[in-house]
Structures are given as C-alpha cells and as structure tokens.
Design a protein around this motif. Structure first.
Motif, PDB file in Angstrom:
ATOM      1  N   GLU A 221       6.610  14.538  27.716  1.00 23.80           N
ATOM      2  CA  GLU A 221       6.909  13.518  28.719  1.00 23.80           C
ATOM      3  C   GLU A 221       5.863  12.411  28.765  1.00 23.80           C
ATOM      4  O   GLU A 221       6.173  11.260  29.020  1.00 23.80           O
ATOM      5  CB  GLU A 221       7.018  14.176  30.101  1.00 23.80           C
ATOM      6  N   ARG A 346      22.970  22.397  27.001  1.00 25.70           N
ATOM      7  CA  ARG A 346      21.944  21.473  27.459  1.00 25.70           C
ATOM      8  C   ARG A 346      21.809  21.620  28.962  1.00 25.70           C
ATOM      9  O   ARG A 346      22.822  21.657  29.676  1.00 25.70           O
ATOM     10  CB  ARG A 346      22.303  20.038  27.072  1.00 25.70           C
ATOM     11  N   ARG A 348      20.129  20.669  32.805  1.00 19.55           N
ATOM     12  CA  ARG A 348      19.561  19.668  33.692  1.00 19.55           C
ATOM     13  C   ARG A 348      19.337  20.318  35.068  1.00 19.55           C
ATOM     14  O   ARG A 348      20.048  21.265  35.438  1.00 19.55           O
ATOM     15  CB  ARG A 348      20.490  18.457  33.849  1.00 19.55           C
ATOM     16  N   SER A 360      15.478  18.267  29.335  1.00 15.76           N
ATOM     17  CA  SER A 360      15.001  17.902  28.011  1.00 15.76           C
ATOM     18  C   SER A 360      15.729  18.744  26.975  1.00 15.76           C
ATOM     19  O   SER A 360      15.898  19.948  27.148  1.00 15.76           O
ATOM     20  CB  SER A 360      13.491  18.135  27.900  1.00 15.76           C
ATOM     21  N   ASP A 361      16.162  18.108  25.901  1.00 13.75           N
ATOM     22  CA  ASP A 361      16.895  18.804  24.850  1.00 13.75           C
ATOM     23  C   ASP A 361      16.029  19.125  23.646  1.00 13.75           C
ATOM     24  O   ASP A 361      16.510  19.627  22.636  1.00 13.75           O
ATOM     25  CB  ASP A 361      18.088  17.951  24.395  1.00 13.75           C
ATOM     26  N   ASP A 365      10.447  15.633  21.999  1.00 13.87           N
ATOM     27  CA  ASP A 365      10.823  14.292  22.424  1.00 13.87           C
ATOM     28  C   ASP A 365      10.793  14.188  23.941  1.00 13.87           C
ATOM     29  O   ASP A 365      10.789  15.185  24.657  1.00 13.87           O
ATOM     30  CB  ASP A 365      12.234  13.942  21.931  1.00 13.87           C
ATOM     31  N   ARG A 366      10.815  12.962  24.423  1.00 20.38           N
ATOM     32  CA  ARG A 366      10.835  12.740  25.862  1.00 20.38           C
ATOM     33  C   ARG A 366      12.117  13.289  26.468  1.00 20.38           C
ATOM     34  O   ARG A 366      13.156  13.363  25.819  1.00 20.38           O
ATOM     35  CB  ARG A 366      10.705  11.248  26.171  1.00 20.38           C
ATOM     36  N   GLY A 367      12.027  13.642  27.745  1.00 20.64           N
ATOM     37  CA  GLY A 367      13.166  14.226  28.428  1.00 20.64           C
ATOM     38  C   GLY A 367      14.210  13.198  28.832  1.00 20.64           C
ATOM     39  O   GLY A 367      14.075  12.000  28.565  1.00 20.64           O
ATOM     40  N   GLU A 368      15.241  13.696  29.488  1.00 24.70           N
ATOM     41  CA  GLU A 368      16.351  12.856  29.891  1.00 24.70           C
ATOM     42  C   GLU A 368      16.423  12.795  31.419  1.00 24.70           C
ATOM     43  O   GLU A 368      16.335  13.816  32.103  1.00 24.70           O
ATOM     44  CB  GLU A 368      17.671  13.439  29.364  1.00 24.70           C
ATOM     45  N   GLN A 370      18.947  11.086  34.420  1.00 24.44           N
ATOM     46  CA  GLN A 370      20.187  10.393  34.698  1.00 24.44           C
ATOM     47  C   GLN A 370      20.298  10.175  36.205  1.00 24.44           C
ATOM     48  O   GLN A 370      20.213  11.115  36.990  1.00 24.44           O
ATOM     49  CB  GLN A 370      21.400  11.164  34.195  1.00 24.44           C
TER      50      GLN A 370
END
Length: 372
Positions: A221, A346, A348, A360-361, A365-368, A370
């Motif tokens: 992150e 996935r 959340r 985060s998937d 990498d950075r998370g998601e 929404q």
C-alpha cells in the motif's frame, strides 16, 4: 497504561480507517492508547483521523521522515507498558492484544512477538517468520530458494522462537524497545525490522512467532515493487550487513557490489501477472441479511446478500465477496478468507458506517478501493 499501538501512515487513508476500526475493537477492556504518526501524506488521512477517531493521539509530520524515525516518534510519546508497531494496511482479530498480553506475562527475556499474517487473498505471508538473512541466505532467496530465508522449521499455526519478525506487526515491551535503541534511523524504509530483531537477539532477548493469531496484511500500500523498491531494499541490506557482519573495507566493498548486482537483477522485467478469470458472482456477506443497508456499487451485477454461514457452506468460487464489518467480527472475516482462498475469489471489506470497500488481489501490488 498497559498498551500503546503505534500506526505509521503514508497516503492510505481508507486502509487506515479500516485498520483503526479493527484496532479499536481489539482494545476494548484494555487500558490503552492509539498513536497515529502521519508522514506528510497530503491527502485525507489527517482529517479522517480527526473526524472519526478523535481519541487517537495524532502526530502529523510535515515531511516524510521514513519508517524508523516516525515510529520512534510515536514510541517516544507512548505511555504503555507494551507497544505494538502496526502497519496501516492491516486488519487484526478482536482477541489479538488480549492474547498477546497473556502470552507475554509468562515469558522471560522476551524480545518482540509477531503473528501469522495473510494477504488480501487469504494466503499466508511467509515473511511473518524469518531466519537471519546472511549473504548466502539472501543470495539463495534472490534466485528463488527461500528454504533458508523463511523460518520453515515452524508451522504456520505454531508458537515458537524465531530470529526475524516483520515490521508490519511487532509486539514488544516499551522499555525493551527503548533499551535496544528502537528502530535504527539509518534505515529510511525496509530492513529496520530485521535490524531490530537481530539487535534484540544479540542483547539476549528472544523473539517469538505466535501462529495461533492471524491478521490481514494487504501489503504494497505504501510502495509498489519496482526498481526504486529494489534499490531501497538492497540498500537497507547493505546497511544491515555493514553494521553487523562487516570485517573491514574489502568486505564492505564486496557486500556493496554484491547487493548492487542483486538489486539490478531484481529490477529486471518480470513475467506477466497471472490472468484471473472474470468475476461470475457478487456477494455481500453479513450477519443479518434482512437489516443490511444497500450498497450502490458500480458492478456488472447486483450483490447477492447472504449470511456468513451460507458463504462458508457454499464454498463459493470465482466471486467478489464483500464482508460487512458493521455486522461481522474481524475474526470471522479472517477465518472466512482463509477458508475460501485459492478459489479465484476476490475479497473486500466494508468498514462500519463507510461508503467504501477495501481489499487487495495481490501481495505485490497496491490494493483496491471502491467508493459509492
């Protein structure tokens, strides 16, 4: 005061909000405090803490002072007998601190304690427990042989002694932290947890891995795994080896050259990411399916509201699963993620009374986030 939780934040206000909700739950009935150090995020992080967590002690730095210095700032203001260094992209179970406080009472010469960490996909993070990264061990890791790097002599759910813990979660007596000098401020980011773990060991303390507790560490992150990451990481390794193992100028020069080669090889283009099939189902998991409020997410399909028991029994796959923290415990969410991992799912989490979901998937990498 029994416990101070130190959280260093840098530009992750949504994950910090989720983290603080889980920490607040875990501190119920414990004489404690939460200290957030913000390293000049220049986003909504500071105002979010002030608005939603007014009891949190906030240190708002005007510059990014790095991991070691900022955490030392927080510890300097801490009043607890114990401290916990915690990343903002973590979610901890409700019994986390009460369990560790009880465990610590029975230990002699205890250094730091770490717990079992999983990523946003529910998979175990092996860096939760590590061995000392000598030159040989580090070199083997770079070429893909991690058998000596990770502390595989302990099972994931075991409790035992380890050499190195990860800085995302370190539980330790405040006086022990201060007596060993805390995090070495020669490190800006990366390597400081290895250094502190080894310093504790050299001073006669024992570090423990407590695998009976599991927390989520979304990872990635505050930084992405790119060339800059490689330079910082292997630069930190150079500082570590020069400080603890260097035998002279030639040895130091050789280590610097060796780590530059490793850094260069690490920054070369990697293989393409694994392709994940499109999501086929969308679930909102909550305790009371009749009382949940509607989430207006921009999804291809509507969220099907189901209970935690239903999602466990169904062993769903290839789905987006949103856990509603308002009605679920963090412990239940962590257990469900562990159960449903590796099924192309996935995950959340929707924090209580918030208009966003976070997850985060990938652990690199950075998370998601929404927002609706």
């Amino acid at each position: 005061m029994k416990l101070s939780v130190i959280i260093l934040n840098y530009k992750v206000p949504y994950f910090l909000q989720l983290c603080l909700q889980s920490v607040t739950r875990a501190l119920l009935d414990i004489d404690s405090e939460i200290i957030v150090v913000d390293n000049a995020s220049e986003d909504s992080s500071v105002t979010m803490v002030q608005q939603y967590f007014p009891d949190v002690k906030l240190i708002a730095n005007t510059t990014n002072s790095g991991f070691s210095k900022a955490n030392n700032q927080g510890v300097a203001q801490a009043k607890g007998e114990y401290i916990c260094i915690l990343n903002p992209d973590t979610v901890i179970p409700e019994n986390c601190f009460s369990t560790l406080l009880e465990f610590s009472q029975n230990q002699i010469d205890m250094g730091a304690v770490g717990i079992r960490l999983i990523d946003g996909t529910g998979n175990y993070l092996p860096e939760s427990k590590r061995n000392l990264p000598t030159i040989k061990v580090s070199a083997l890791k770079i070429i893909g042989n991690t058998s000596a790097y990770y502390a595989n002599q302990l099972a994931q759910d075991e409790v035992g002694k380890v050499s190195v813990l990860v800085g995302a979660f370190m539980f330790i007596k405040r006086q022990v932290y201060l007596d060993t000098g805390g995090f070495d401020e020669d490190y800006f980011m990366y390597g400081e947890d290895i250094d502190l773990s080894y310093t504790l060991h050299k001073k006669g303390y024992t570090n423990f891995y407590y695998g009976k507790l599991t927390a989520i560490h979304f990872k990635g992150e505050s930084s992405s795994k790119d060339k800059i990451y490689a330079q910082r990481f292997f630069g930190a390794m150079h500082i570590f080896h020069k400080k603890h193992f260097s035998k002279g100028l030639i040895s130091s020069w050789f280590m610097a050259f060796f780590l530059k080669i490793l850094s260069f090889s690490y920054s070369l283009p990697r293989s393409k990411k694994k392709i994940i099939p499109p999501i086929s189902n969308f679930y909102l998991v909550c305790e009371d399916v009749k009382s949940v409020d509607t989430m207006r997410l921009n999804l291809e399909k509507e969220l099907k509201v189901i209970s935690l028991a239903q999602v466990r029994l169904a062993l769903v796959s290839n789905s987006l699963i949103v856990f509603d923290l308002k009605s679920l415990s963090t412990t239940a969410i962590i257990n469900a993620m562990t159960l449903l991992k590796n099924n192309q799912n996935r995950f959340r989490i929707r924090p209580s009374n918030c208009n966003f979901i976070a997850g985060s998937d990938s652990s690199t990498d950075r998370g998601e986030i929404q927002i609706w």
